[in-house]
Design a protein around this motif. Sequence first.
Motif, PDB file in Angstrom:
ATOM      1  N   ASN A 169     -35.331  24.050  18.562  1.00 45.80           N
ATOM      2  CA  ASN A 169     -36.423  24.965  18.905  1.00 45.80           C
ATOM      3  C   ASN A 169     -37.536  24.918  17.866  1.00 45.80           C
ATOM      4  OD1 ASN A 169     -37.928  26.981  19.979  1.00 45.80           O
ATOM      5  ND2 ASN A 169     -36.384  28.592  19.820  1.00 45.80           N
TER       6      ASN A 169
ATOM      7  N   LEU B 150     -36.118  23.844  26.771  1.00 37.48           N
ATOM      8  CA  LEU B 150     -34.960  23.822  25.882  1.00 37.48           C
ATOM      9  C   LEU B 150     -33.843  24.601  26.557  1.00 37.48           C
ATOM     10  CD1 LEU B 150     -34.419  22.647  23.101  1.00 37.48           C
ATOM     11  CD2 LEU B 150     -35.001  24.863  22.122  1.00 37.48           C
ATOM     12  N   ASN B 151     -32.653  24.065  26.497  1.00 37.81           N
ATOM     13  CA  ASN B 151     -31.458  24.718  27.034  1.00 37.81           C
ATOM     14  C   ASN B 151     -31.671  25.247  28.449  1.00 37.81           C
ATOM     15  OD1 ASN B 151     -30.361  24.246  24.477  1.00 37.81           O
ATOM     16  ND2 ASN B 151     -31.221  26.153  23.714  1.00 37.81           N
TER      17      ASN B 151
HETATM   18  C1  LIG Z   1     -37.470  29.345  20.541  1.00 41.88           C
HETATM   19  O1  LIG Z   1     -38.109  30.100  19.526  1.00 41.88           O
HETATM   20  C2  LIG Z   1     -39.073  31.010  20.005  1.00 41.88           C
HETATM   21  C3  LIG Z   1     -39.733  31.679  18.825  1.00 41.88           C
HETATM   22  O2  LIG Z   1     -39.410  31.090  17.641  1.00 41.88           O
HETATM   23  C4  LIG Z   1     -38.402  32.030  20.908  1.00 41.88           C
HETATM   24  O3  LIG Z   1     -39.360  32.922  21.423  1.00 41.88           O
HETATM   25  C5  LIG Z   1     -37.722  31.305  22.050  1.00 41.88           C
HETATM   26  O4  LIG Z   1     -36.992  32.220  22.834  1.00 41.88           O
HETATM   27  C6  LIG Z   1     -36.772  30.272  21.526  1.00 41.88           C
HETATM   28  N1  LIG Z   1     -36.260  29.519  22.649  1.00 41.88           N
HETATM   29  C7  LIG Z   1     -34.993  29.251  22.820  1.00 41.88           C
HETATM   30  C8  LIG Z   1     -34.630  28.503  24.048  1.00 41.88           C
HETATM   31  O5  LIG Z   1     -34.143  29.550  21.993  1.00 41.88           O
END
Ligand SMILES: *[C@@H]1O[C@H](CO)[C@@H](O)[C@H](O)[C@H]1NC(C)=O
Length: 411
Positions: A164, A41-42
């Motif tokens: 996410n 993601l991102n």
């Molecule tokens: C997505 O969510 C998880 C926990 O909910 C977090 O640890 C993680 O950093 C998040 N990832 C992003 C790319 O925001």
Amino acid sequence: MAVDIMYTIHFYVLFVLLTVRCSSSFIGNGENYRRNLSLELNPGLNSSLTPLPPGVGLLHVRALGKNDTLHYLLCSQGAPALLLVHTNSTSSKVKVDWPAFLVQNTTGSLKLTPESSVLYSNALVFTRLWEYDDVNDTAVPEHLPPSSFFQPYELQNFTWDDLNKTLDPMAYTALLCGRGASESFSNGSLCLKFSAFDVEGRDQGWPSLLHNANSSQLRVVLDGVVPRSNRSRFSLELQVVGSTQAMSRVDVLQSIDDEYTPSIFKVSQWVSSPVNSTSPVLGYAQWKPVAYRRPSPLFEDATPCRHSTPVPVAQLPPSGLVLAYFGGEHQTTGLNMTFSITGDPFYNTTNYLSWTVLVGLGSPPVDSFSPLVLVIMAVGLGTPMLIILLGGVCVCVRKNKPQPQVYEPIN
Ligand SMILES: *[C@@H]1O[C@H](CO)[C@@H](O)[C@H](O)[C@H]1NC(C)=O
Ligand SMILES: *[C@@H]1O[C@H](CO)[C@@H](O)[C@H](O)[C@H]1NC(C)=O
Ligand SMILES: *[C@@H]1O[C@H](CO)[C@@H](O)[C@H](O)[C@H]1NC(C)=O
Ligand SMILES: *[C@@H]1O[C@H](CO)[C@@H](O)[C@H](O)[C@H]1NC(C)=O
Ligand SMILES: *[C@@H]1O[C@H](CO)[C@@H](O)[C@H](O)[C@H]1NC(C)=O
Ligand SMILES: *[C@@H]1O[C@H](CO)[C@@H](O)[C@H](O)[C@H]1NC(C)=O
Ligand SMILES: *[C@@H]1O[C@H](CO)[C@@H](O)[C@H](O)[C@H]1NC(C)=O
Ligand SMILES: *[C@@H]1O[C@H](CO)[C@@H](O)[C@H](O)[C@H]1NC(C)=O
Ligand SMILES: *[C@@H]1O[C@H](CO)[C@@H](O)[C@H](O)[C@H]1NC(C)=O
Ligand SMILES: *[C@@H]1O[C@H](CO)[C@@H](O)[C@H](O)[C@H]1NC(C)=O
Ligand SMILES: *[C@@H]1O[C@H](CO)[C@@H](O)[C@H](O)[C@H]1NC(C)=O
Ligand SMILES: *[C@@H]1O[C@H](CO)[C@@H](O)[C@H](O)[C@H]1NC(C)=O
């Protein structure tokens, strides 16, 4: 005689089994090709340096092959879009200049490196949701006066949920749900369920499109939206941006087997290929012309859908991803997907619609006969053969039987 029949039946069974075996391997068609998938993601974002505005997310799926890589990028900045990039390198990477990407005015703020490895890129963008009051139940929005249309929902203005929370890295899926600002969406949403695939297969739920390692799927679900009239029907406007060949035509193929999608004998594919169709298809969006009016549909919850002719669009669609990626040469075409036909229930009966599209590289997957249908065909063709064979065997047995000697030989 009994032995002969046994042999005949034995051969017949072998013949059926062989037919099934041969055709199964024919169906396989070397499509058991597998890619190694990974989701992120991102990519490259340091959120302490560049905080994301709410509702903006960029999902990157890397599908690594033996000597190439497919990159899928799903983005909710502006109108939701799925970008597919094919590179001839196994080490190509997505590079995002996040501050510039978020401003949405800089081409090249998202690119695949090395840029020379890029062979093909194409983006599918969901731009608008049209709603019209089908007073005369014609279900042909093209023939209706402008007054029948409500203000379209601009998907670029929707608020999208955080990707996410819905990402499933093991199943390679993500759900992107958004809502318009109006009252109609207070309990409703438009969702895109994204699935990437590492190998050939088929979804459980209808329309059970056949997919392969070079494709991914989006299921569009319009759930719980309050229609603005009792006789409302919907159309979804799609646009495709490509760097090479415009996706200028939709081919509709016929099939005689509807086992996987009951009552639907057609498959439509919006293809990007040179004018003369002998050249191979570079990429496609493929769908069955059917939508479903319930989440777990029964046969009667299917409703046909229809596409308009693709037309060239002058401007790039309002997707952050497309604006960031496509510089230089590009072509945009658009079409409307209209759900339902005359006589079918209006949206208000279930307040639910789902439609599925497959996006991929190369030639679209072709549904072939399922083993079940092949067995039925083998039995249908084999039974008359069996009867003929049996008949032949009986005649031979009769002929070879020593005839009772009526006359004594004359010495
Ligand atoms: C997505 O969510 C998880 C926990 O909910 C977090 O640890 C993680 O950093 C998040 N990832 C992003 C790319 O925001
Ligand atoms: C993000 O940037 C901050 C500030 O420069 C730095 O301290 C931090 O290590 C960076 N985080 C990552 C994951 O690169
Ligand atoms: C995929 O990953 C597996 C194990 O991680 C590896 O054995 C295989 O060679 C990889 N395949 C490709 C096409 O990279
Ligand atoms: C990858 O390898 C296959 C044969 O293994 C070949 O047919 C194909 O053209 C190659 N693709 C690229 C992009 O080099
Ligand atoms: C993009 O927008 C930013 C801020 O709105 C502006 O400073 C910049 O000059 C713009 N860039 C281009 C290429 O238009
Ligand atoms: C990849 O394609 C580019 C452009 O077609 C070509 O210049 C390059 O040599 C190719 N690389 C490989 C490893 O095939
Ligand atoms: C509906 O049908 C009536 C009678 O045929 C016609 O006058 C009217 O214009 C039609 N309305 C629309 C929106 O097509
Ligand atoms: C959607 O957003 C665009 C750009 O922000 C704006 O110009 C337009 O008026 C909005 N449309 C609607 C229907 O809200
Ligand atoms: C949304 O759902 C709530 C609770 O079920 C209900 O009270 C409300 O009237 C609904 N809103 C609309 C616009 O249907
Ligand atoms: C939907 O609209 C039709 C046509 O006006 C009406 O007859 C029907 O009662 C409505 N159904 C629901 C569930 O509101
Ligand atoms: C396509 O084929 C037609 C004749 O079949 C020919 O006239 C035309 O030039 C071809 N177009 C292209 C782009 O090759
Ligand atoms: C989709 O339908 C609407 C309403 O009829 C029309 O204004 C729009 O131009 C159509 N879009 C495309 C790409 O055909």
